[in-house]
Design a protein around this motif. Sequence first.
Motif, PDB file in Angstrom:
ATOM      1  N   THR A  39       0.589  29.776  -4.849  1.00 32.71           N
ATOM      2  CA  THR A  39       0.039  28.472  -4.461  1.00 32.71           C
ATOM      3  C   THR A  39      -0.054  27.575  -5.683  1.00 32.71           C
ATOM      4  O   THR A  39      -0.255  28.040  -6.812  1.00 32.71           O
ATOM      5  CB  THR A  39      -1.350  28.619  -3.815  1.00 32.71           C
ATOM      6  N   CYS A  40       0.066  26.267  -5.461  1.00 33.82           N
ATOM      7  CA  CYS A  40       0.083  25.301  -6.564  1.00 33.82           C
ATOM      8  C   CYS A  40      -1.321  24.997  -7.077  1.00 33.82           C
ATOM      9  O   CYS A  40      -2.320  25.188  -6.386  1.00 33.82           O
ATOM     10  CB  CYS A  40       0.746  24.001  -6.103  1.00 33.82           C
ATOM     11  N   ASN A  41      -1.387  24.521  -8.326  1.00 34.92           N
ATOM     12  CA  ASN A  41      -2.660  24.109  -8.915  1.00 34.92           C
ATOM     13  C   ASN A  41      -2.450  22.860  -9.761  1.00 34.92           C
ATOM     14  O   ASN A  41      -1.341  22.326  -9.848  1.00 34.92           O
ATOM     15  CB  ASN A  41      -3.260  25.239  -9.745  1.00 34.92           C
ATOM     16  N   TRP A  89      -7.541  23.240  -3.676  1.00 36.46           N
ATOM     17  CA  TRP A  89      -6.361  22.832  -4.432  1.00 36.46           C
ATOM     18  C   TRP A  89      -6.514  23.054  -5.939  1.00 36.46           C
ATOM     19  O   TRP A  89      -5.577  22.857  -6.691  1.00 36.46           O
ATOM     20  CB  TRP A  89      -6.000  21.377  -4.154  1.00 36.46           C
ATOM     21  N   MET A  90      -7.716  23.472  -6.386  1.00 35.42           N
ATOM     22  CA  MET A  90      -7.890  23.794  -7.803  1.00 35.42           C
ATOM     23  C   MET A  90      -7.776  25.286  -8.067  1.00 35.42           C
ATOM     24  O   MET A  90      -7.927  25.747  -9.189  1.00 35.42           O
ATOM     25  CB  MET A  90      -9.259  23.294  -8.293  1.00 35.42           C
ATOM     26  N   LYS A  91      -7.504  26.072  -7.024  1.00 38.79           N
ATOM     27  CA  LYS A  91      -7.520  27.521  -7.167  1.00 38.79           C
ATOM     28  C   LYS A  91      -6.134  28.141  -7.116  1.00 38.79           C
ATOM     29  O   LYS A  91      -6.000  29.344  -6.940  1.00 38.79           O
ATOM     30  CB  LYS A  91      -8.371  28.133  -6.051  1.00 38.79           C
ATOM     31  N   GLY A  92      -5.099  27.330  -7.239  1.00 37.96           N
ATOM     32  CA  GLY A  92      -3.745  27.862  -7.144  1.00 37.96           C
ATOM     33  C   GLY A  92      -3.478  28.958  -8.165  1.00 37.96           C
ATOM     34  O   GLY A  92      -4.052  28.962  -9.252  1.00 37.96           O
ATOM     35  N   ASN A  93      -2.564  29.883  -7.820  1.00 36.19           N
ATOM     36  CA  ASN A  93      -2.323  31.037  -8.688  1.00 36.19           C
ATOM     37  C   ASN A  93      -0.915  31.091  -9.254  1.00 36.19           C
ATOM     38  O   ASN A  93      -0.507  32.106  -9.813  1.00 36.19           O
ATOM     39  CB  ASN A  93      -2.590  32.332  -7.918  1.00 36.19           C
ATOM     40  N   THR A 132      -0.218  19.825  -7.479  1.00 42.13           N
ATOM     41  CA  THR A 132      -0.843  20.524  -6.351  1.00 42.13           C
ATOM     42  C   THR A 132      -0.017  20.510  -5.065  1.00 42.13           C
ATOM     43  O   THR A 132      -0.410  21.129  -4.079  1.00 42.13           O
ATOM     44  CB  THR A 132      -2.212  19.898  -6.057  1.00 42.13           C
ATOM     45  N   GLY A 172     -11.525  19.948 -12.934  1.00 41.17           N
ATOM     46  CA  GLY A 172     -10.081  20.120 -12.813  1.00 41.17           C
ATOM     47  C   GLY A 172      -9.377  19.967 -14.142  1.00 41.17           C
ATOM     48  O   GLY A 172      -8.478  20.745 -14.482  1.00 41.17           O
ATOM     49  N   CYS A 185       6.149  23.185  -7.524  1.00 38.04           N
ATOM     50  CA  CYS A 185       4.915  22.387  -7.515  1.00 38.04           C
ATOM     51  C   CYS A 185       5.135  21.049  -8.209  1.00 38.04           C
ATOM     52  O   CYS A 185       5.876  20.958  -9.195  1.00 38.04           O
ATOM     53  CB  CYS A 185       3.793  23.138  -8.234  1.00 38.04           C
ATOM     54  N   CYS A 233      -7.429  23.029 -15.799  1.00 36.09           N
ATOM     55  CA  CYS A 233      -6.003  22.842 -16.028  1.00 36.09           C
ATOM     56  C   CYS A 233      -5.655  23.021 -17.507  1.00 36.09           C
ATOM     57  O   CYS A 233      -4.734  23.762 -17.856  1.00 36.09           O
ATOM     58  CB  CYS A 233      -5.581  21.459 -15.550  1.00 36.09           C
TER      59      CYS A 233
END
Length: 486
Positions: free
Chosen positions: A254-256, A237-241, A261, A450, A269, A454
């Motif tokens: 994908t969400c980050n 969940w920390m790798k969203g693009n 997330t 994170g 998101c 972020c």
Amino acid sequence: MMRLFASSLFFVLAVRADDCQPATWNAKRWEGPYNPKALKRTNGTMSTRTTLVTTADTEIQPGDINCRYSATTRATVNYYTCTQMATKYGITVDDFFTLNPTLELDCSNIQPKTEYCVAGFIEPVRATDQLCGPPNGNATCLGTAYQCCNSETWTCGNSTDDCAAGTCYEGACAGDKVYSTDGTCGLGHGNRLCAGKWGDCCNLDGACGTGDDFCATSVCFSGNCTIPDTEPTPPDWMKGNTPDGTCGGENGYTCNVVYGTCCNKDGICGVLASDCGAGCQPEFGDCSSVSTTSTSSTTSKSSSSTSHITASPISKTTTTSTISTTSTIAFSSLPSCGQTCFNNMLDQWSELGCSSGDPACLCSNVNFGYGLRDCSNGACGTDVASTVVAYGSVYCSSALATATRTATGVASLPTCGQSCFNNMVAMYSSLGCASPDPYCLCSNVNFGYGLRGCSNGACGTDVASTVIAYGSAYCVSASATATAKA
């Protein structure tokens, strides 16, 4: 008459020349007015050496001073001259006395306008026959034609094998004091390292070798230890693009933590219950996140010019964003002598440079801690005083951490930083916490990772440093509060 005048002039000049001539240092004064080793033969006659510096034709034996540079004292000297000479020429006072053994250790017999050695060493036993090391009187290869002592043959040599780490005992190499030449290493053996034929790992038993018995994380003391990556791989969940907060759909973003997330049913998101609940798309985000509602920042604090602490516990409540913590420090558990000392130090706020009894200001002055220590040692005794000093340490840790958080409150962060921080707090469930407890959040390294990822992504690296600094202060405060509770 002229002849008499010339003779008188010559006598005066001779006397003045003798007065200005520096005295010569004698390495061993008990050998007479001159050290025989300071004499050299010139055309069959003996003459005194005019310098302390050892030259190539000087006859010097093991244990003698091998002086490489000398200096002359001033016309006026005193007991401090030895220290001044040592400081000026970059050596220790002990080395100065070693190089000048005729001097008393209180420097009382140092002479003016006299030459003393300020750089050199004690002449060692040289391996003139190429035999070296412990079996040969610890003869050194340095200064000979073959400068590395081979620990396998105890002979001097110049080859790569002779000078290799793990083989070279001494000489033009790191030597046995750094790299073991007998396979022993570690704490019990001079902290020597392993190299060469002995392997490249030193295990906890003090033995050199290779393989899991020597290099594995659980047994390796030093060397090429097998150490796993200390920074764990960030969760999915920390790798969203997503570049703009949208998710799913045609782009499949994908969400980050920058935008939240959870990917809601509308492809946006977020971290609210409406985002992570019904309709959340788990293939484009983390639908297991639990959201919380941000509350306004409130701080309750009272202070007075004389901030006495009574027998009741210290109580402090701070609420910042989604965080609410209350710490209780049992002041009443201190002995009466300790309570008196602590309150006396609080009364010293003016002398400590504070305009009031503010804890952060008091603790910023080292004399607050010193005063509490000295008072409690005198009033309570050293055994009891340790408890009082420990209380003071926790008191100051909490006060300073709170002040840091206040100075860089979440409300002072840029909008992108506030979003990142609140999003990470909202991820408490994914971070393994039952609630957004600061100590639990900060105990998981992914909270810091994170916030860093972020803020770097949302704010840029320059602004992100402020957000990361706030996160560090937040976690210091959480740790101090947890310590106070304990």
